[in-house]
Structures are given as structure tokens and as C-alpha cells.
Design a protein around this motif. Structure first.
Motif, PDB file in Angstrom:
ATOM      1  N   UNK A 412       1.598  -8.572  -3.316  1.00 42.65           N
ATOM      2  CA  UNK A 412       0.675  -8.351  -2.148  1.00 42.65           C
ATOM      3  C   UNK A 412      -0.478  -9.311  -2.362  1.00 42.65           C
ATOM      4  N   UNK A 413      -1.038  -9.931  -3.270  1.00 45.73           N
ATOM      5  CA  UNK A 413      -2.077 -10.838  -3.273  1.00 45.73           C
ATOM      6  C   UNK A 413      -1.756 -12.364  -2.798  1.00 45.73           C
ATOM      7  N   UNK A 414      -0.419 -12.578  -2.881  1.00 44.52           N
ATOM      8  CA  UNK A 414       0.189 -14.091  -2.556  1.00 44.52           C
ATOM      9  C   UNK A 414       1.221 -14.009  -1.392  1.00 44.52           C
ATOM     10  N   UNK A 415       1.743 -13.003  -1.217  1.00 47.69           N
ATOM     11  CA  UNK A 415       2.727 -12.934  -0.281  1.00 47.69           C
ATOM     12  C   UNK A 415       2.676 -12.194   0.833  1.00 47.69           C
ATOM     13  N   UNK A 416       1.466 -11.405   1.086  1.00 45.87           N
ATOM     14  CA  UNK A 416       1.488 -10.667   2.303  1.00 45.87           C
ATOM     15  C   UNK A 416       1.183 -11.604   3.520  1.00 45.87           C
ATOM     16  N   UNK A 417       2.278 -11.980   4.052  1.00 47.46           N
ATOM     17  CA  UNK A 417       2.122 -13.007   5.242  1.00 47.46           C
ATOM     18  C   UNK A 417       1.756 -12.301   6.416  1.00 47.46           C
ATOM     19  N   UNK A 418       1.003 -12.803   7.524  1.00 49.48           N
ATOM     20  CA  UNK A 418       0.557 -12.230   8.652  1.00 49.48           C
ATOM     21  C   UNK A 418      -0.182 -11.102   8.521  1.00 49.48           C
ATOM     22  N   UNK A 419      -0.831 -10.849   7.470  1.00 50.98           N
ATOM     23  CA  UNK A 419      -1.729  -9.918   6.942  1.00 50.98           C
ATOM     24  C   UNK A 419      -2.685  -9.521   8.010  1.00 50.98           C
ATOM     25  N   UNK A 420      -3.496 -10.391   8.252  1.00 51.44           N
ATOM     26  CA  UNK A 420      -4.615 -10.252   9.577  1.00 51.44           C
ATOM     27  C   UNK A 420      -3.881  -9.764  10.628  1.00 51.44           C
ATOM     28  N   UNK A 421      -2.972 -10.332  11.097  1.00 55.29           N
ATOM     29  CA  UNK A 421      -2.461  -9.807  12.490  1.00 55.29           C
ATOM     30  C   UNK A 421      -1.992  -8.488  12.482  1.00 55.29           C
ATOM     31  N   UNK A 422      -1.362  -8.276  11.270  1.00 52.61           N
ATOM     32  CA  UNK A 422      -0.656  -6.954  11.190  1.00 52.61           C
ATOM     33  C   UNK A 422      -1.651  -5.909  11.034  1.00 52.61           C
ATOM     34  N   UNK A 423      -2.696  -5.987  10.224  1.00 51.59           N
ATOM     35  CA  UNK A 423      -4.028  -5.074   9.904  1.00 51.59           C
ATOM     36  C   UNK A 423      -4.761  -4.890  11.201  1.00 51.59           C
ATOM     37  N   UNK A 424      -4.804  -6.105  12.275  1.00 54.19           N
ATOM     38  CA  UNK A 424      -5.367  -5.827  13.441  1.00 54.19           C
ATOM     39  C   UNK A 424      -4.679  -4.906  14.545  1.00 54.19           C
ATOM     40  N   UNK A 425      -3.431  -5.252  14.419  1.00 56.53           N
ATOM     41  CA  UNK A 425      -2.460  -4.188  15.177  1.00 56.53           C
ATOM     42  C   UNK A 425      -2.493  -2.829  14.795  1.00 56.53           C
ATOM     43  N   UNK A 426      -2.667  -2.672  13.352  1.00 54.66           N
ATOM     44  CA  UNK A 426      -2.817  -1.461  12.835  1.00 54.66           C
ATOM     45  C   UNK A 426      -4.084  -0.517  13.434  1.00 54.66           C
ATOM     46  N   UNK A 427      -5.220  -1.687  13.350  1.00 55.48           N
ATOM     47  CA  UNK A 427      -6.503  -0.941  13.833  1.00 55.48           C
ATOM     48  C   UNK A 427      -6.643  -0.697  15.177  1.00 55.48           C
ATOM     49  N   UNK A 428      -5.895  -1.411  15.967  1.00 59.91           N
ATOM     50  CA  UNK A 428      -6.003  -1.193  17.563  1.00 59.91           C
ATOM     51  C   UNK A 428      -4.797   0.045  17.944  1.00 59.91           C
ATOM     52  N   UNK A 429      -3.988   0.168  17.119  1.00 56.43           N
ATOM     53  CA  UNK A 429      -3.046   1.253  17.255  1.00 56.43           C
ATOM     54  C   UNK A 429      -1.791   0.974  17.790  1.00 56.43           C
ATOM     55  N   UNK A 430      -1.520  -0.415  17.970  1.00 54.69           N
ATOM     56  CA  UNK A 430      -0.145  -0.864  18.459  1.00 54.69           C
ATOM     57  C   UNK A 430       0.710  -0.744  17.219  1.00 54.69           C
ATOM     58  N   UNK A 431       0.348  -1.006  15.845  1.00 54.94           N
ATOM     59  CA  UNK A 431       1.131  -0.557  14.878  1.00 54.94           C
ATOM     60  C   UNK A 431       0.633   0.986  14.567  1.00 54.94           C
ATOM     61  N   UNK A 432       1.516   1.967  14.492  1.00 57.18           N
ATOM     62  CA  UNK A 432       1.275   3.291  14.339  1.00 57.18           C
ATOM     63  C   UNK A 432       1.189   3.541  12.968  1.00 57.18           C
ATOM     64  N   UNK A 433       2.169   3.169  12.291  1.00 59.69           N
ATOM     65  CA  UNK A 433       2.288   3.083  10.878  1.00 59.69           C
ATOM     66  C   UNK A 433       3.024   1.868  10.166  1.00 59.69           C
ATOM     67  N   UNK A 434       2.208   1.437   9.284  1.00 60.60           N
ATOM     68  CA  UNK A 434       2.347   0.133   8.459  1.00 60.60           C
ATOM     69  C   UNK A 434       2.839   0.489   7.149  1.00 60.60           C
ATOM     70  N   UNK A 435       3.898   0.236   6.774  1.00 61.11           N
ATOM     71  CA  UNK A 435       4.453   0.720   5.393  1.00 61.11           C
ATOM     72  C   UNK A 435       4.954  -0.428   4.556  1.00 61.11           C
ATOM     73  N   UNK A 436       4.405  -0.643   3.464  1.00 61.41           N
ATOM     74  CA  UNK A 436       4.585  -2.009   2.695  1.00 61.41           C
ATOM     75  C   UNK A 436       5.233  -1.680   1.331  1.00 61.41           C
ATOM     76  N   UNK A 437       5.975  -2.714   0.981  1.00 59.97           N
ATOM     77  CA  UNK A 437       6.642  -2.573  -0.190  1.00 59.97           C
ATOM     78  C   UNK A 437       6.746  -4.055  -0.899  1.00 59.97           C
TER      79      UNK A 437
END
Length: 519
Positions: A412-437
Motif C-alpha cells: 500500500x505504501x509504494x503501489x497504491x497507484x491512482x490513490x488520490x483519484x480513487x479516494x477523491x471519487x470515493x469522497x464524492x460518492x462516485x465510488x460507493x465501495x473501494x475494496x483494497x487488497x
């Protein structure tokens, strides 16, 4: 040879590839099997099934399923089964083009040497089975008409706008967000399409080969395209120097001045080059093998295009194509190996440098037209690329349907690519659920299929609410594991038997609610 059936006229307003696909679809629905230039025509019989058409199957298993089938179907079973389009066909139509039109045997990029060797074996067996009186001359591939700009046979010289690293320092991966400028070409694409590129070989490797064969590179040779070109340009842009074919190795054997080297090369030609064994390595291991440069060019296979899932929506970026590139750099049996296309596109190509690109259209892997449909997107690693496009598309369309994204990578510390974009979409509600592995964040490795099982109840609720499942990524491992997890969730949460769960998933596919873009 069966008659070609063309129901869509050549002057219809469709690109060549789309027109051919439509001809095949309509003909198949009408019962005219073989309308794409291949199998015998039937009289409206039921649609043929292809049980081997599964990218998760081993080639030996696929060949067993095709045993006793017509020659073209056995050829099809030898393909990689991805319908990726890199060969310029679908698996079925490529097989028919080989069987009935003499197409080249080395166009299946994901199938690589395994497919090429099997195709050669099948073609040789087919010819040997024919009585001498029926012996046919080798078919020459039919010349293809030049298609519209931005198609495989008429690529557009686009420019690299940027190549931005996505991984943090210290990561074992080198992933780039690549943006290509389409200028005023007018090329159109849709979310779910792929971008094809024609790469160039590493110039340092080309120069090393030229030095080893004592050539300047200024020699004129007949290129695979049929034109006379400079040897260096042919080695750089037109032929594959990283994966020597059996014919290339046999040529080296014939040219070897040392008897022991010649014998070793003949044995190698019989079993095939090892993974990662390049032309340059063979020239250095066998220094007495120095073939005529024209014969060498004749035997080297063509440098095939590569496909990358598009990571942008044309609604947001009408004059650009974005993609996600994993730069391939690894050691295979102790040999250093760099991916030809990934290093070219992400590292060797300078800003504003030109690259030939085309659009490989997808007729299946599309955002559902229903703006209210729930979407489950599963894309670890670079498999996230089309879902960046899908989410941009749904945002631009104003879709109200919920989106659930599964994403995974090593750390997660090195390979969470597109992190800012995904979290922004989650905050805006476009992504309802963001499940990470992130598989290496803990002692026990955790992958997207593990997260699916952990949230099986919610996953089932989304399915029952009409969700469409989209998967993108590795076909051999990830897609098979995700498919197994899906079957388990359906059986467990739906209270179904294994067979009933299988039929449920088959229904999802038939209803275009289970779509995969795997490679």
C-alpha cells in the motif's frame, strides 16, 4: 474453398475490422458458418460451440477438446483464446485465415512460441494427411485494403504527451501513467477499447547485433513489408529480435563454421529457444554462426503490435488516450529481459516523440447503457486501467448507479497507484465501495479474490440487485481465481449446488453481466 459471404457492403460507413465483424455476426446468426473465410457453410444449423475458448485453459487441455474437429477449429484451439485483436483477427477468424488464406503463423502475441509451434505442427500434419494428388501450393496471404486512419493497418503517428511514474520509491514495480496526444486526427474511441502501438526495438541491442554480425546497418535489404530499406531500420522497427524463431535458429546452425556450434544450434532449433533467449545472446554464444543478412531478415518474424487498455474516457479527453503501462524488466533463467513495448512507450520514447497507434475496439467490454445499473469492477495492478475510463465515463454521463471497485497490488505504501483519484471519487460518492487488497502488507498474502469472499454477503446483494461484474487483468491466475471466488459466493450465498451456481454464472455471462478483459 467456401465462398466469402459479405452482407455489409464495402462502402458502408464502418471501419474494415468492424465491417468484417458485422459480416461474421450476421452470417453466424443466419447459419452461414464460414462467412469470415473459413469453415464450410451449413444450412442454418445451431450455433457452434467452442469449449476450448477459455484463456484459463492449458494448451494441452484445449487441444484435447478440439481433437477430431476440423483443421481450422484445431488451429483455433492453439490460440491464446483472448480475442485480444493483436493479430488483427479474433481467435476463430485468425484460425480460418491460416487454414483458408495462408495467413502467417506468428501473429498470436499472447500465445507466443507455444502457439506458433503448435500451429506449425498442425499445418504440417494437415498437409501430410492430404493425398499427393491433392497437394496444394502454399497460400499467400491476401493483400488487405488500407483501413481508415487509426486502424491496425493504417495507424496514426501520435505523440507522447507524458509518462508519469505511479509507484513510490523502493517499489519492485515500475508503473507509468502514459498520455498520448491524438492531435487533430479525429480518431474516436470508447471506454473499454484498447490502444494498439507499434513499438521499436532497443537501439543499443540493434547496434550490438550489427557489430556482432560485422554489418554497418547501412546495407540495403528487402524488408518484410516488401520494400528495400536500410538494415538498421529493419532491425529497429520491423522484425522481432527478442524471440528468435525455430527458423532463425536453424539458419544460424546452417551458417555456423564450427561443427560443434552447428550441432548445438540444430538441437536448439528442434526444441525452441528458451524463455528470454534473444538473437543477440545466440550470436554471442555461437560466434561462428554468421548468416547472410538478407536471409536473417527473411527468417526473423515481424515485430507485432502490443495492446494496452485505455484508461480515459473520450467524453473527458476527446483528443488524448491515457493508458497504464507496467514496465517489464526482469531476469529469466539468469538473463536480463526488458519488455520491448513497455520500455519503448514508457521510458525510451521522449516527450513529443512519435508512436504509431490504433484503436482496437471492444464490442463486449463496455459500460452498461443503463445509467442506474450497479457496477462491480475488479482490476488489480494495471487491470485498473479500463476502470479509470469507466468511472470517468459514468461521471461524465451523470450515471446514478453505484460503483464498487476492487483493486490490489503488492504494498500500500509504494503501489497504491491512482490513490488520490480513487479516494477523491470515493469522497464524492462516485465510488460507493473501494475494496483494497495489498498482498504484502501482512504475513499472509491477500488478493482481490480473498476480499470478495470476505464480503460475500454484500457481493451477492449487489448481484441480486442487477450488478454487472467487470474484470480486467491477468488471465492465467487472477481471472481464474476471481472466477472461482464468484462461483463460491453464488453457491454459498444463494444456497445453490455447484452445478446450479455454474448455471447462474453462465446466465450472468449470457446477459452481459459478467464481462472480462483479460490478457
Amino acid at each position: 474453398m467456401p465462398t466469402q459471404v459479405d452482407l455489409i457492403p464495402e462502402d458502408a460507413p464502418f471501419p474494415n475490422e468492424q465491417r468484417e465483424w458485422l459480416n461474421g455476426l450476421i452470417a453466424a446468426l443466419a447459419g452461414w458458418e464460414g462467412s469470415l473465410g473459413g469453415a464450410e457453410q451449413g444450412g442454418g444449423e445451431a450455433k457452434e460451440s467452442f469449449p476450448w475458448h477459455d484463456p484459463g485453459m492449458d494448451i494441452n487441455e484445449r487441444m484435447e477438446l478440439a481433437e477430431g474437429k476440423p483443421h481450422a477449429r484445431q488451429l483455433m484451439a492453439a490460440m491464446a483464446q483472448l480475442d485480444c485483436g493483436q493479430c488483427g483477427y479474433l481467435c476463430k477468424t485468425y484460425a480460418e485465415a491460416i487454414a483458408f488464406e495462408g495467413e502467417d503463423l506468428n501473429r498470436c502475441v499472447p500465445g507466443a512460441k507455444e502457439t506458433e509451434r503448435k500451429l506449425k505442427e498442425l499445418v504440417a500434419e494437415h498437409q501430410a494427411d492430404k493425398p499427393a494428388v491433392e497437394a496444394e501450393p502454399k497460400l499467400e496471404p491476401k493483400p488487405k485494403k488500407k483501413g481508415p486512419l487509426g486502424t491496425r493497418d493504417n495507424p496514426y503517428m501520435a505523440r507522447l504527451k507524458s509518462s508519469t511514474p505511479l509507484n513510490a520509491d523502493g517499489s519492485t514495480k515500475d508503473t507509468r501513467h502514459v498520455e498520448i496526444d491524438l492531435g487533430d486526427s479525429g480518431i474516436e474511441y470508447e471506454a473499454g477499447d484498447s490502444m494498439g502501438i507499434f513499438p521499436e526495438n532497443d537501439p543499443r541491442t540493434v547496434d550490438a547485433i550489427l557489430a556482432d554480425i560485422d554489418a554497418s546497418g547501412g546495407e540495403k535489404v528487402k524488408a518484410p513489408s516488401g520494400e528495400n530499406r536500410l538494415l538498421r531500420q529493419v532491425l529497429l522497427k520491423e522484425v522481432d529480435i527478442t524471440k528468435p524463431s525455430d527458423e532463425v535458429i536453424a539458419l544460424l546452425a546452417d551458417s555456423a563454421g564450427d561443427a560443434e556450434e552447428a550441432e548445438d544450434l540444430r538441437l536448439l532449433a528442434e526444441r525452441g529457444a528458451e524463455e528470454g533467449q534473444s538473437l543477440l545472446e545466440l550470436l554471442r554464444v555461437y560466434p561462428s554462426a554468421r548468416p547472410d543478412v538478407q536471409k536473417l531478415v527473411d527468417e526473423l518474424g515481424p515485430l507485432q503490435p502490443r495492446l494496452y487498455s485505455i484508461a480515459s474516457s473520450s467524453r473527458k479527453h476527446p483528443n488524448e488516450i491515457h493508458t497504464t503501462v507496467a514496465v517489464v524488466k526482469t531476469a529469466v533463467y539468469g538473463r536480463g529481459y526488458k519488455g520491448v513495448a513497455s520500455t519503448f512507450l514508457a521510458k525510451r520514447l521522449s516527450r513529443n516523440g512519435e508512436v504509431p497507434v490504433y484503436i482496437q475496439r471492444s464490442d463486449e467490454f463496455r459500460v452498461n447503457a443503463d445509467p442506474d445499473h450497479p457496477a462491480i469492477m475488479i482490476g488489480p495492478g494495471t487491470g485498473i486501467a479500463p476502470f479509470i475510463a469507466f468511472l470517468q465515463e459514468r461521471e461524465a454521463r451523470g450515471d446514478s448507479g453505484r460503483n464498487w471497485l476492487f483493486f490490489g497490488n503488492p504494498e500500500s505504501a509504494k503501489d497504491h497507484i491512482y490513490r488520490e483519484q480513487l479516494e477523491s471519487w470515493r469522497d464524492s460518492g462516485l465510488i460507493s465501495r473501494l475494496t483494497l487488497a495489498f498482498s504484502r502488507d501482512q504475513e499472509d498474502k491477500v488478493y482481490v479474490q480473498n476480499r470478495m469472499r470476505e464480503q460475500a454477503r454484500e457481493f451477492w446483494a449487489w448481484l441480486e440487485a442487477g450488478a454487472v461484474i467487470y474484470i480486467c487483468g491477468d488471465a492465467e491466475r487472477m481471472a481464474k481465481d476471481v472466477d472461482a471466488a464468484l462461483h463460491d459466493i453464488v453457491a454459498e450465498q444463494g444456497g445453490l449446488s455447484e452445478a446450479e451456481a455454474g448455471r447462474y454464472v453462465e446466465t450472468l455471462s449470457a446477459e452481459h453481466r459478467y464481462l472480462r478483459d483479460v490478457y
